[in-house]
Write an enzyme that holds these catalytic residues in place. Structure first.
Site, PDB file in Angstrom:
ATOM      1  N   CYS A  12      -2.983   8.767   3.445  1.00 28.14           N
ATOM      2  CA  CYS A  12      -2.718   8.232   2.101  1.00 28.14           C
ATOM      3  C   CYS A  12      -3.898   8.454   1.165  1.00 28.14           C
ATOM      4  CB  CYS A  12      -2.390   6.750   2.204  1.00 28.14           C
ATOM      5  SG  CYS A  12      -3.621   5.836   3.141  1.00 28.14           S
TER       6      CYS A  12
ATOM      7  N   GLU B 235       0.890  -1.175   0.000  1.00 29.31           N
ATOM      8  CA  GLU B 235       0.000   0.000   0.000  1.00 29.31           C
ATOM      9  C   GLU B 235       0.914   1.208   0.000  1.00 29.31           C
ATOM     10  OE1 GLU B 235      -3.276  -0.139  -0.034  1.00 29.31           O
ATOM     11  OE2 GLU B 235      -3.526  -2.276   0.328  1.00 29.31           O
TER      12      GLU B 235
HETATM   13  P1  NAP Z   1       8.462   4.576   4.683  1.00 29.08           P
HETATM   14  O1  NAP Z   1       9.621   5.444   4.967  1.00 29.08           O
HETATM   15  O2  NAP Z   1       8.474   3.781   3.439  1.00 29.08           O
HETATM   16  O3  NAP Z   1       8.343   3.634   5.969  1.00 29.08           O
HETATM   17  C1  NAP Z   1       7.283   2.719   6.094  1.00 29.08           C
HETATM   18  C2  NAP Z   1       7.701   1.573   6.985  1.00 29.08           C
HETATM   19  O4  NAP Z   1       8.738   0.832   6.341  1.00 29.08           O
HETATM   20  C3  NAP Z   1       8.263   1.980   8.335  1.00 29.08           C
HETATM   21  O5  NAP Z   1       7.814   1.059   9.294  1.00 29.08           O
HETATM   22  C4  NAP Z   1       9.757   1.868   8.135  1.00 29.08           C
HETATM   23  O6  NAP Z   1      10.454   1.631   9.317  1.00 29.08           O
HETATM   24  C5  NAP Z   1       9.824   0.659   7.231  1.00 29.08           C
HETATM   25  N1  NAP Z   1      11.045   0.553   6.439  1.00 29.08           N
HETATM   26  C6  NAP Z   1      11.930   1.510   6.124  1.00 29.08           C
HETATM   27  N2  NAP Z   1      12.900   0.997   5.340  1.00 29.08           N
HETATM   28  C7  NAP Z   1      12.602  -0.306   5.171  1.00 29.08           C
HETATM   29  C8  NAP Z   1      13.220  -1.361   4.453  1.00 29.08           C
HETATM   30  N3  NAP Z   1      14.332  -1.185   3.744  1.00 29.08           N
HETATM   31  N4  NAP Z   1      12.651  -2.584   4.489  1.00 29.08           N
HETATM   32  C9  NAP Z   1      11.513  -2.792   5.174  1.00 29.08           C
HETATM   33  N5  NAP Z   1      10.879  -1.825   5.866  1.00 29.08           N
HETATM   34  C10 NAP Z   1      11.421  -0.595   5.858  1.00 29.08           C
HETATM   35  O7  NAP Z   1       7.099   5.394   4.672  1.00 29.08           O
HETATM   36  P2  NAP Z   1       6.556   6.427   5.754  1.00 29.08           P
HETATM   37  O8  NAP Z   1       7.373   7.671   5.638  1.00 29.08           O
HETATM   38  O9  NAP Z   1       6.408   5.798   7.097  1.00 29.08           O
HETATM   39  O10 NAP Z   1       5.087   6.689   5.228  1.00 29.08           O
HETATM   40  C11 NAP Z   1       4.759   7.670   4.281  1.00 29.08           C
HETATM   41  C12 NAP Z   1       4.352   7.050   2.994  1.00 29.08           C
HETATM   42  O11 NAP Z   1       3.422   6.021   3.220  1.00 29.08           O
HETATM   43  C13 NAP Z   1       3.652   8.018   2.064  1.00 29.08           C
HETATM   44  O12 NAP Z   1       4.242   7.917   0.810  1.00 29.08           O
HETATM   45  C14 NAP Z   1       2.211   7.519   2.006  1.00 29.08           C
HETATM   46  O13 NAP Z   1       1.574   7.717   0.785  1.00 29.08           O
HETATM   47  C15 NAP Z   1       2.350   6.088   2.293  1.00 29.08           C
HETATM   48  N6  NAP Z   1       1.144   5.567   2.921  1.00 29.08           N
HETATM   49  C16 NAP Z   1       0.343   4.762   2.206  1.00 29.08           C
HETATM   50  C17 NAP Z   1      -0.797   4.239   2.778  1.00 29.08           C
HETATM   51  C18 NAP Z   1      -1.685   3.306   2.020  1.00 29.08           C
HETATM   52  O14 NAP Z   1      -2.549   2.710   2.644  1.00 29.08           O
HETATM   53  N7  NAP Z   1      -1.517   3.167   0.735  1.00 29.08           N
HETATM   54  C19 NAP Z   1      -1.117   4.548   4.097  1.00 29.08           C
HETATM   55  C20 NAP Z   1      -0.268   5.388   4.793  1.00 29.08           C
HETATM   56  C21 NAP Z   1       0.862   5.897   4.201  1.00 29.08           C
HETATM   57  P3  NAP Z   1      11.235   2.803  10.109  1.00 29.08           P
HETATM   58  O15 NAP Z   1      10.225   3.800  10.514  1.00 29.08           O
HETATM   59  O16 NAP Z   1      11.817   2.087  11.262  1.00 29.08           O
HETATM   60  O17 NAP Z   1      12.241   3.346   9.149  1.00 29.08           O
END
Ligand code: NAP
Length: 524
Positions: A295, A256
């Site tokens: 999102c 997602e």
């Molecule tokens: P993110 O930086 O991609 O992080 C998401 C999760 O992934 C966090 O738990 C993070 O952990 C973990 N993570 C980071 N690097 C990783 C890796 N290499 N392998 C596995 N996991 C890893 O995203 P975010 O900044 O939290 O969220 C913002 C984004 O999420 C926006 O782009 C938004 O559109 C999207 N979003 C989408 C939805 C949906 O339902 N489609 C809902 C909410 C948000 P750490 O925090 O420990 O780094």
């Protein structure tokens, strides 16, 4: 300041090595430390597979549903505490906090009801049986049984309560144990929720584990029966999909990710009409609820050129009334962004989008938050941009700014043109059409449908009933193609499919039906 721990192998485990400091985004006061160094992820997965899986699979859907109900009840009993924590740790207004925390409880309760409805069965019968040969004795029947692995849930920072609960509800109901990993920056709320469940002994051993801090080597240990459900940026989703362990073991992955959700106003919507005000209300809510860190928030507003200026002015009037500041202050209507990194990203994103047009309201400039200590907090004003009619506006249609930012995009008023412009977003979670004209709505909806997981039909008839396009309801699917990650979650019973293995049983009819529990009142 508290130190958050992981809950793995049925026990709390402190992270070793450097820890991140989690702060109140309105005051920058330190709240907690979190890290996952030294936590044995392989052992955590093994424990969940060995203990949690068998315990859940031995239960009927009704019994698993009762677990979800107990989770919902436990959170309800601690609701005020969880709301307060959401305000201080997430920069949420109380209303934003309810959106996350009550959304979690509501989704758990909704899946508890689904479990109750599925009754004593332990797996699903999928469709009708079929005769396979000349005689009806040779019979086929599909069933869907819980996988014998772990559901690894990796969540984004913006919904530490709902994101955790909406994924866990579906996996646990399916009979699959969960390891949940919240985004580190907002993990304090998920941590408290898991702590409550552990204190009250709501779930069987191994059914739910928590990893607080970086993901580390967790995904290197996933195997062929495990599944990974990820919510976050498209960039991280791509990295996960490309991992050797995921590819080698054909691990199911649900992503997602980003989305440039659009709202299309039909040419029939007169300025000042009920539908006009309805659209304005939804756009305003989506721009400012959770400071736009949602999102599903509307990022692009398509409006017929002739009334674009009026819509802009009406929206600007409402944005002007929005007090931005420390959500501990009751006059505040919009809180800060969740982290310093988010603030930096959103500022950069506004500048990128501004290259396509001009700012009609707000800017990326530093902002002092009402009720916040001077110079502290990750505040930004809501920003409304507008592009010229017919402008290509490449950044507006390709770059998601995850904050209180939306762009007005004038269009001709033709359904086909609207659908074509929205599709430039390359796949989204939800877009909406505000119109009372069934022919226009139908044409736009069918144009949008292949590019979305959900299309919202904004007519005056549902204005008082609906929470708007930005709210994900457990009965409907959440996800979307392309940029949105290609995933699908929730959707009532549909959500269970990700955690179940569909298998075709082929043989003599009495034997097949006995195993499937179709005849003779056998429980499955
Ligand atoms: P993110 O930086 O991609 O992080 C998401 C999760 O992934 C966090 O738990 C993070 O952990 C973990 N993570 C980071 N690097 C990783 C890796 N290499 N392998 C596995 N996991 C890893 O995203 P975010 O900044 O939290 O969220 C913002 C984004 O999420 C926006 O782009 C938004 O559109 C999207 N979003 C989408 C939805 C949906 O339902 N489609 C809902 C909410 C948000 P750490 O925090 O420990 O780094």
């Amino acid at each position: 300041m508290i130190t958050l721990r992981s809950f793995v192998g049925g026990a709390w485990a402190a992270g070793a090595g450097p820890l991140d400091t989690l702060v109140n985004p309105a005051t920058e006061e330190g709240l907690a430390r979190a890290g996952s160094g030294g936590v044995d992820r392989a052992a955590a997965l093994d424990f969940a597979r060995a203990k949690g899986g068998p315990a859940l699979r031995a239960m009927s859907f009704a019994e698993r549903g009762a677990l979800l109900k107990a989770m919902a009840d436990a959170f309800t009993a601690h609701r005020n505490e969880l709301l307060d924590l959401s305000v201080t740790s997430g920069g949420n207004t109380r209303s934003d906090a309810k959106f996350d925390v009550d959304g979690a409880t509501f989704t758990l309760a909704a899946y508890a009801e689904i479990g109750k409805g599925l009754g004593e069965a332990r797996f699903l019968v999928d469709g009708e049986g079929v005769t396979l040969g000349r005689s009806p004795r040779f019979h086929g029947q599909h069933v869907a049984v819980p996988r014998h692995g772990v559901a690894v849930h990796i969540n984004a920072f913006n919904f530490p309560a709902w994101g955790f609960a909406e994924k866990a509800a579906v996996a646990l109901l399916a009979g699959v144990p969960v390891i949940t990993k919240p985004a580190t920056s907002s993990s304090i709320l998920t941590h408290r929720m898991v702590e409550i469940l552990v204190e009250k002994q709501v779930l069987p051993a191994g059914a739910l584990s928590l990893l607080v801090g970086g993901v580390g080597d967790l995904l290197e240990h996933v195997g062929p029966q495990d599944v990974v459900a990820f919510t976050g940026s498209g960039e991280t989703g791509t990295k996960i999909r490309a991992l050797g362990s995921i590819i080698r073991n054909s691990v199911r992955v649900n992503v997602e990710a980003d989305s440039l959700n659009a709202a299309v106003l039909g040419p029939d919507v007169e300025p000042g009409s009920e539908t006009w005000h309805y659209a304005l209300k939804d756009v305003l809510r989506d721009m400012t609820q959770k400071a736009g860190q949602k999102c599903t928030a509307i990022r692009r507003i398509l409006i017929q050129g002739g009334v674009a200026v009026r819509f802009r002015d009406d929206l600007v009037d409402r944005l002007k009334a929005m007090t931005v500041g420390n959500p501990a202050d009751e006059s505040v209507r919009m809180g800060p962004l969740a982290t310093a990194g988010q603030l930096q990203d959103v500022r950069g994103g506004v500048e990128k989008l501004a290259a396509d047009g001009r700012a009609a309201f707000g800017s990326a400039a530093p902002l002092a938050g009402a009720g916040a200590p001077p110079g502290k907090g990750f505040f930004i004003s809501p920003v409304l941009l507008e592009v010229a009619p017919g402008a290509a506006a490449p950044a507006v249609h390709t770059h998601e700014v995850f904050g209180p930012v939306a762009t007005l995009v004038p269009y001709s008023g033709e359904a086909g043109a609207a659908a074509e412009i929205v599709a430039r977003g390359s796949g989204g979670l939800v877009s909406s059409v505000y119109s009372e004209d069934p022919a226009f709505t139908s044409d736009v909806v069918l144009g949008l449908a292949p590019y979305h997981g959900r299309v919202f039909l904004g007519t005056a008839k549902i204005a008082e009933l609906s929470p708007g396009p930005g709210t994900v309801l457990p009965q409907l699917v959440h996800g979307g193609p392309g940029r949105a990650g290609g995933g699908e979650e929730l959707g009532g019973i549909r959500g269970l499919a990700f955690y179940l293995q569909r298998v075709a049983l082929e043989g003599a009819k009495p034997m097949v039906e006995r195993i499937a529990g179709i005849k003779g009142g056998e429980t499955r």
